[in-house]
Structure formats: structure tokens, C-alpha cells
Design a protein around this motif. Structure first.
Motif, PDB file in Angstrom:
ATOM      1  N   ARG A 119      63.679  62.311  44.503  1.00  0.00           N
ATOM      2  CA  ARG A 119      62.688  61.208  45.131  1.00  0.00           C
ATOM      3  C   ARG A 119      63.644  59.963  45.357  1.00  0.00           C
ATOM      4  N   SER A 120      64.616  59.568  44.536  1.00  0.00           N
ATOM      5  CA  SER A 120      65.335  58.629  44.616  1.00  0.00           C
ATOM      6  C   SER A 120      66.405  58.681  45.825  1.00  0.00           C
ATOM      7  N   PRO A 121      66.332  57.629  46.844  1.00  0.00           N
ATOM      8  CA  PRO A 121      67.563  57.770  47.971  1.00  0.00           C
ATOM      9  C   PRO A 121      68.919  57.584  47.583  1.00  0.00           C
ATOM     10  N   ARG A 122      68.921  56.772  46.365  1.00  0.00           N
ATOM     11  CA  ARG A 122      70.251  56.481  45.905  1.00  0.00           C
ATOM     12  C   ARG A 122      70.748  58.102  45.242  1.00  0.00           C
ATOM     13  N   MET A 123      69.613  58.614  44.308  1.00  0.00           N
ATOM     14  CA  MET A 123      70.290  59.836  43.775  1.00  0.00           C
ATOM     15  C   MET A 123      70.453  61.014  44.700  1.00  0.00           C
ATOM     16  N   GLN A 124      69.832  60.898  45.790  1.00  0.00           N
ATOM     17  CA  GLN A 124      70.230  62.036  46.856  1.00  0.00           C
ATOM     18  C   GLN A 124      71.626  61.931  47.426  1.00  0.00           C
ATOM     19  N   THR A 125      72.035  60.329  47.749  1.00  0.00           N
ATOM     20  CA  THR A 125      73.110  60.225  48.282  1.00  0.00           C
ATOM     21  C   THR A 125      74.246  60.609  47.119  1.00  0.00           C
ATOM     22  N   ALA A 126      74.051  60.284  45.981  1.00  0.00           N
ATOM     23  CA  ALA A 126      75.087  60.562  44.810  1.00  0.00           C
ATOM     24  C   ALA A 126      75.308  62.003  44.800  1.00  0.00           C
ATOM     25  N   LEU A 127      74.092  62.997  44.715  1.00  0.00           N
ATOM     26  CA  LEU A 127      74.111  64.484  44.708  1.00  0.00           C
ATOM     27  C   LEU A 127      74.853  64.846  45.921  1.00  0.00           C
ATOM     28  N   PHE A 128      74.335  64.377  46.981  1.00  0.00           N
ATOM     29  CA  PHE A 128      75.066  64.949  48.278  1.00  0.00           C
ATOM     30  C   PHE A 128      76.422  64.661  48.460  1.00  0.00           C
ATOM     31  N   VAL A 129      76.915  63.423  48.057  1.00  0.00           N
ATOM     32  CA  VAL A 129      78.281  63.083  48.050  1.00  0.00           C
ATOM     33  C   VAL A 129      79.046  64.210  47.090  1.00  0.00           C
ATOM     34  N   LEU A 130      78.511  64.283  45.800  1.00  0.00           N
ATOM     35  CA  LEU A 130      78.814  65.243  44.820  1.00  0.00           C
ATOM     36  C   LEU A 130      78.933  66.684  45.554  1.00  0.00           C
ATOM     37  N   CYS A 131      78.331  67.215  46.485  1.00  0.00           N
ATOM     38  CA  CYS A 131      78.649  68.281  46.939  1.00  0.00           C
ATOM     39  C   CYS A 131      79.821  68.397  47.937  1.00  0.00           C
ATOM     40  N   THR A 132      80.344  67.221  48.431  1.00  0.00           N
ATOM     41  CA  THR A 132      81.277  67.152  49.182  1.00  0.00           C
ATOM     42  C   THR A 132      82.518  66.901  48.397  1.00  0.00           C
ATOM     43  N   VAL A 133      82.642  66.933  47.357  1.00  0.00           N
ATOM     44  CA  VAL A 133      83.843  66.671  46.103  1.00  0.00           C
ATOM     45  C   VAL A 133      84.937  67.659  46.513  1.00  0.00           C
ATOM     46  N   PRO A 134      84.442  69.025  46.755  1.00  0.00           N
ATOM     47  CA  PRO A 134      85.527  70.022  46.716  1.00  0.00           C
ATOM     48  C   PRO A 134      86.325  69.750  48.197  1.00  0.00           C
ATOM     49  N   PHE A 135      85.562  69.064  49.186  1.00  0.00           N
ATOM     50  CA  PHE A 135      86.417  68.864  50.232  1.00  0.00           C
ATOM     51  C   PHE A 135      87.484  67.877  50.483  1.00  0.00           C
ATOM     52  N   TRP A 136      87.342  67.071  49.161  1.00  0.00           N
ATOM     53  CA  TRP A 136      88.624  65.800  49.186  1.00  0.00           C
ATOM     54  C   TRP A 136      89.848  66.700  48.889  1.00  0.00           C
ATOM     55  N   THR A 137      89.854  67.911  48.899  1.00  0.00           N
ATOM     56  CA  THR A 137      91.301  68.617  48.585  1.00  0.00           C
ATOM     57  C   THR A 137      91.319  69.775  49.664  1.00  0.00           C
ATOM     58  N   SER A 138      92.690  69.969  49.809  1.00  0.00           N
ATOM     59  CA  SER A 138      92.757  71.103  51.024  1.00  0.00           C
ATOM     60  C   SER A 138      92.120  72.670  50.701  1.00  0.00           C
ATOM     61  N   ASN A 139      91.971  73.351  51.645  1.00  0.00           N
ATOM     62  CA  ASN A 139      91.493  74.654  51.446  1.00  0.00           C
ATOM     63  C   ASN A 139      92.332  75.638  50.630  1.00  0.00           C
ATOM     64  N   VAL A 140      93.449  75.487  50.837  1.00  0.00           N
ATOM     65  CA  VAL A 140      94.474  76.122  50.074  1.00  0.00           C
ATOM     66  C   VAL A 140      94.335  75.857  48.764  1.00  0.00           C
ATOM     67  N   ILE A 141      94.480  74.823  48.243  1.00  0.00           N
ATOM     68  CA  ILE A 141      94.357  74.144  46.794  1.00  0.00           C
ATOM     69  C   ILE A 141      93.068  74.756  46.268  1.00  0.00           C
ATOM     70  N   ARG A 142      92.026  74.791  46.745  1.00  0.00           N
ATOM     71  CA  ARG A 142      90.906  75.198  46.254  1.00  0.00           C
ATOM     72  C   ARG A 142      90.872  76.739  46.248  1.00  0.00           C
ATOM     73  N   MET A 143      91.612  77.497  47.178  1.00  0.00           N
ATOM     74  CA  MET A 143      91.410  78.927  46.815  1.00  0.00           C
ATOM     75  C   MET A 143      92.535  79.288  45.775  1.00  0.00           C
ATOM     76  N   ILE A 144      93.668  78.598  45.632  1.00  0.00           N
ATOM     77  CA  ILE A 144      94.710  78.670  44.734  1.00  0.00           C
ATOM     78  C   ILE A 144      93.825  78.593  43.025  1.00  0.00           C
ATOM     79  N   SER A 145      92.965  77.627  43.134  1.00  0.00           N
ATOM     80  CA  SER A 145      92.362  77.291  41.704  1.00  0.00           C
ATOM     81  C   SER A 145      91.750  78.415  41.371  1.00  0.00           C
ATOM     82  N   TRP A 146      91.186  79.529  41.892  1.00  0.00           N
ATOM     83  CA  TRP A 146      90.596  80.426  41.334  1.00  0.00           C
ATOM     84  C   TRP A 146      91.587  81.497  40.957  1.00  0.00           C
ATOM     85  N   MET A 147      92.708  81.442  41.127  1.00  0.00           N
ATOM     86  CA  MET A 147      93.878  82.603  40.569  1.00  0.00           C
ATOM     87  C   MET A 147      93.759  82.396  39.102  1.00  0.00           C
ATOM     88  N   PRO A 148      93.930  81.036  38.404  1.00  0.00           N
ATOM     89  CA  PRO A 148      94.063  81.364  37.035  1.00  0.00           C
ATOM     90  C   PRO A 148      92.796  81.728  36.371  1.00  0.00           C
TER      91      PRO A 148
END
Length: 307
Positions: A119-148
Motif C-alpha cells: 500500500r505504501s508508495p515508499r515501500m513500493q519504490t523500495a521493493l522495486f529498487v530492490l528488484c533492480t539490485v542485480p542490475f548494478w553488476t554486469s551480466n557476466v559477474i551475475r552468471m559467474i556467481s552461480w558457479m560456486p
């Protein structure tokens, strides 16, 4: 009755120079569109009809590149297998369909939660930004993180063996179709969340209240109200995911251990061997397939009218 009073008022004439100003305003965007979209496409199409050898490109019209791509596709091999081109496209479409279905389910669920349960617009924004956290790094780094996690000695295999669920490391967790689909879903689910969330935020909440007052259950309101009114976001997200997955070669190369074929991977290999006309021909065919898929999706909803 006075006939002059009943006649419609003449529409005002456009201001002098208004049309000219509109053209000048659109000119920079038109130049960018032509230089960075139409010209590269025209060059790729032109090169796809060139000849080549081991040393140079030969600007002479030929259909040899397209013939080479579909060589042997008119009949099955002795083992009953399809030709390389059709097999590769089917493999790419398989990944595309799996990733589309999973990202659609996840993206719709996340967007629905953010739009209707937060319901809270602030919480919506915070959770929406949280969804974008993986995009703060490159695709290759995110793929490599699965290997370990997914490797033979990774945390997942160690956990499965520690719990006694498996007696040996599970090989299909990494460098397999599973790891490729998992990486695709991890990378591109956000492209499905954003347009669906945007469509859901435009839904009038009184429609849901009316459906509830009419006796509709939660699932009925979701299927008959939310889903139809979110179709524009679903189609746009589907176009994003499908077009990206169809041409991706880095994810399949890294997570597939260079063992899984895709159309993008074939184009990348041909480019590395300086077979540019052959790669351009493959790119033109891939573009045609993607455009046909997009055309089919846009038949389901008029995006320009809905936006």
C-alpha cells in the motif's frame, strides 16, 4: 432558422511555421534512428549477399551464404536428425519458450504483489529498487556467481550430499540446459516485471471492488479483471524477453560450457572466424524469425492504442 448559425465553425488554420517547427523538432530523433538503426541493418543485409574467402570480403552479389545455411535441410540425415540450422533454431526456441514462461509467471507474481498488496508508495519504490539490485553488476559477474553454487563441489551439491539426498555430485546443475535457463531467468525477469507493474498500476481499483461485490472470488477477479487489463504489459515484457534470449550467446556460452548451440552462438563463432557474410545472413534470418514472433504477439493487442 438562420442557416449560418447551424453551419459548423471552420477549424482554425495552423499557425505559420508550426509544421516546420514540428519537423525540426523531430529531425534529431530521425537522424539518430537512421544512423544507428536503419543504416546498420542495411549494411548487414548488404553484406549478407557478399562473397568471401579466407582473406577478404568480395562485394559481389551471391546467394551462397543463404544456401550454405540451409544446406541439407531439405531432407533428414541418415540418422533421422534434422539439419544443423533447424536443430539450432529449435534449441534456441526451446530456451526462449521456457524462459518466457518462467519469467512471465515470476514477473506477474512480483508485479501483482507490488501493485496490489504493497500500500505504501515508499515501500513500493523500495521493493522495486530492490528488484533492480542485480542490475548494478554486469551480466557476466551475475552468471559467474552461480558457479560456486551449482558446480560439482558447489554449495548445492554439498548440501544435497550432506542431507543424504544424493550419493554423488549432480552433474546437470551446471553446464546444462538447466543452468542456461536458470541464468536467463535470473538475468531477464526484471524485463517482465517492469511493464506488467506499469500496466497494473493503471488499473482502476474500483473495478476489483465491483468484481468482489458481484461475488467473484480472488482468482476470478484476477483472471477476469487483472489479467486482461495487464495484457499490454505482458506483451511488452514478452517482446523484451523473447528478443533478448533469441540473440543471446554469452549466457549460453558461459552457463552451457560452450557445449550448447544457439543461433547467437553460431553468429559469434562465424564472426570470430571472419566469415562476416555468413554471419550477416544468419543475422538476417534470425531478425526475420524474431520479427515474425513480435508480429504474432502484437496481433493479440494493439500496443499503440493501449499505451
Amino acid at each position: 432558422m438562420n442557416s449560418s448559425a447551424a453551419s459548423p465553425m471552420p477549424s482554425p488554420a495552423p499557425a505559420p511555421g508550426h509544421s516546420g517547427r514540428a519537423w525540426w523538432q523531430a529531425a534529431p530523433f530521425a537522424v539518430v534512428f537512421v544512423l544507428f538503426f536503419l543504416v546498420p541493418l542495411a549494411l548487414v543485409l548488404m553484406v549478407s549477399f557478399w562473397d568471401f574467402n579466407e582473406y577478404e570480403l568480395i562485394p559481389a552479389f551471391t546467394l551462397r551464404n543463404y544456401a550454405a545455411i540451409f544446406e541439407g535441410c531439405s531432407h533428414r540425415t541418415a540418422n533421422g536428425d534434422l539439419c544443423v540450422t533447424i536443430s539450432t533454431y529449435l534449441s534456441t526456441l526451446k530456451f526462449c519458450l521456457l524462459v518466457w514462461a518462467i519469467t512471465l509467471a515470476l514477473g506477474f507474481a512480483v508485479a501483482y504483489f507490488l501493485a496490489f498488496h504493497v500500500r505504501s508508495p515508499r515501500m513500493q519504490t523500495a521493493l522495486f529498487v530492490l528488484c533492480t539490485v542485480p542490475f548494478w553488476t554486469s551480466n557476466v559477474i551475475r552468471m559467474i556467481s552461480w558457479m560456486p553454487l551449482l558446480g560439482r563441489n558447489g554449495l548445492v551439491n554439498q548440501g544435497l550430499q550432506g542431507l543424504g539426498l544424493t550419493g554423488a555430485p549432480v552433474d546437470w546443475l551446471l553446464y546444462s540446459d538447466f543452468s542456461v535457463v536458470l541464468a536467463f531467468v535470473h538475468l531477464y525477469t526484471m524485463f517482465m516485471i517492469v511493464p506488467i507493474f506499469n500496466s497494473m498500476m493503471r488499473i482502476d481499483r474500483s473495478l476489483l471492488e465491483a468484481a468482489t461485490d458481484a461475488g467473484a472470488s480472488g482468482w476470478q477477479a484476477l483472471w477476469n479483471v487483472v489479467v486482461p487489463l495487464s495484457r499490454t504489459g505482458i506483451i511488452i515484457g514478452s517482446i523484451f524477453v523473447i528478443t533478448i534470449v533469441m540473440g543471446d550467446f554469452v549466457t549460453i556460452g558461459v552457463m552451457g560450457g560452450q557445449q550448447i548451440a544457439s543461433v547467437g552462438k553460431i553468429i559469434e563463432v562465424q564472426t570470430s572466424y571472419l566469415q562476416f557474410p555468413l554471419a550477416a545472413a544468419n543475422a538476417v534470418i534470425l531478425l526475420a524469425v524474431v520479427l515474425m514472433i513480435i508480429w504474432g504477439l502484437t496481433r493479440l493487442v494493439d500496443i499503440r492504442k493501449e499505451l
